[in-house]
Design a protein around this motif. Structure first.
Motif, short mmCIF file in Angstrom:
data_model
loop_
_atom_site.label_atom_id
_atom_site.label_comp_id
_atom_site.label_asym_id
_atom_site.label_seq_id
_atom_site.Cartn_x
_atom_site.Cartn_y
_atom_site.Cartn_z
N ALA A 1 0.86 -1.19 0.00
CA ALA A 1 0.00 0.00 0.00
C ALA A 1 0.89 1.23 0.00
O ALA A 1 1.93 1.25 0.67
CB ALA A 1 -0.92 0.02 1.22
N SER A 2 0.52 2.21 -0.77
CA SER A 2 1.31 3.43 -0.89
C SER A 2 0.45 4.64 -0.54
O SER A 2 -0.55 4.91 -1.21
CB SER A 2 1.84 3.57 -2.32
OG SER A 2 2.39 4.85 -2.54
N LYS A 3 0.83 5.31 0.53
CA LYS A 3 0.11 6.52 0.92
C LYS A 3 0.22 7.58 -0.16
O LYS A 3 -0.73 8.33 -0.43
CB LYS A 3 0.67 7.05 2.25
CG LYS A 3 -0.08 8.23 2.83
CD LYS A 3 0.58 8.71 4.11
CE LYS A 3 0.55 7.66 5.18
NZ LYS A 3 1.09 8.17 6.47
N GLU A 4 1.39 7.63 -0.81
CA GLU A 4 1.61 8.61 -1.88
C GLU A 4 0.69 8.36 -3.06
O GLU A 4 0.12 9.29 -3.64
CB GLU A 4 3.06 8.55 -2.33
CG GLU A 4 3.43 9.58 -3.38
CD GLU A 4 4.89 9.51 -3.76
OE1 GLU A 4 5.26 10.13 -4.78
OE2 GLU A 4 5.67 8.84 -3.06
N SER B 1 -8.46 1.55 -2.72
CA SER B 1 -7.99 2.78 -2.09
C SER B 1 -7.33 2.47 -0.75
O SER B 1 -7.72 1.53 -0.05
CB SER B 1 -9.17 3.74 -1.87
OG SER B 1 -9.77 4.07 -3.10
N SER B 2 -6.33 3.28 -0.40
CA SER B 2 -5.64 3.08 0.87
C SER B 2 -4.92 4.36 1.27
O SER B 2 -4.49 5.13 0.41
CB SER B 2 -4.63 1.94 0.77
OG SER B 2 -3.91 1.79 1.97
N SER B 3 -4.76 4.55 2.59
CA SER B 3 -4.02 5.71 3.09
C SER B 3 -2.85 5.27 3.96
O SER B 3 -2.33 6.05 4.76
CB SER B 3 -4.96 6.61 3.91
OG SER B 3 -5.52 5.89 5.00
N SER B 4 -2.42 4.02 3.82
CA SER B 4 -1.33 3.50 4.65
C SER B 4 -0.12 3.15 3.79
O SER B 4 -0.17 3.23 2.56
CB SER B 4 -1.79 2.26 5.42
OG SER B 4 -2.20 1.23 4.53
#
Length: 231
Positions: free
Chosen positions: A81-84, A107-110
């Motif tokens: 997972a890529s926050k960027e 989708s991911s924020s981690s």
């Protein structure tokens, strides 16, 4: 990166490695037209970092070993997972990288990366992960803990009691069963020379021995006649 989590499960013939560092960009490669994690872990002839004349502070060939792990596994899964990028990625290969599943992107924020694989034991003329193989992998987990200062390394759910290279070296002294109770505990002389170099020396009951790492790569077969570096 603050943590690395390793699982070695001989009964399930399953090994996984997770780290909480910056994730792999979950983006389509402009030239290859596939997601970057798929390119790194499941596509041959896409490695880099082959210039041996270039000075480096990292090891490996940027994906070469990961692809070999995939090839020598009956099942291989990468999750990242890529926050960027704001996305997560998961894909599984089977049959020695011969069959690739469809990539799942959400989708991911981690940030994290995890690799899970089942070694193709038949390729190594094995029927199971024997105790010697598991012990070697366990040793490597301790190596990682000794080389990655400030990173908590967990093995099968338990944090290893090694917070840096000094702790790692002291395990050699504590684990020396040849030393009798009457003998004085051997002292470890340790010095962090600079942010890149750490050196430790202690007495040996078995002649000259050394354990060394360069860019976290074990260099136990280094030619000690010219120099010995323990970093």
């Amino acid at each position: 990166m603050k943590a690395i989590k390793i699982v070695i499960d001989p009964e399930q013939n399953l090994i996984s490695v997770w780290n909480g560092g910056r994730g792999i960009p979950v983006e389509m490669h402009t030239t290859e037209k596939m997601y970057v994690p798929e390119l790194i872990f499941g596509t041959l002839l896409t490695s880099s970092n082959y210039n041996d004349e270039q000075k480096k502070v990292t090891g490996g060939r940027n994906g070469y070993g990961a692809k070999l792990c995939n090839i020598f596994s009956t099942e291989f899964t990468v999750e990242t997972a890529s926050k960027e990028s704001g996305k997560s990625f998961k894909q599984t290969w089977k049959n020695n990288m011969g069959t690739s599943g469809k990539a799942k992107v959400t989708s991911s924020s981690s940030d994290f990366t995890k690799v899970t694989f089942k070694p193709d034991l038949a390729k190594f003329k094995m029927t199971h992960l024997d105790s010697d193989t598991v012990a070697l992998m366990t040793r490597r987990a301790y190596d990682i803990a000794g080389c990655t200062k400030g990173v908590a390394v967990h093995l099968n759910g338990t944090r290893l009691p090694v917070k840096g290279f000094k702790d790692y070296v002291e395990l050699y002294v504590k684990g020396d069963q040849s030393q009798t109770e009457e003998e004085m505990p051997r002292k470890v002389v340790y010095d962090a020379v600079n942010p890149r170099w750490e050196v430790a020396v202690t007495a040996s009951n078995h002649g000259f021995q050394q354990a060394s790492f360069v860019n976290s790569i074990a260099t136990t077969k280094v030619c000690v006649c010219s120099y010995t570096s323990v970093i």
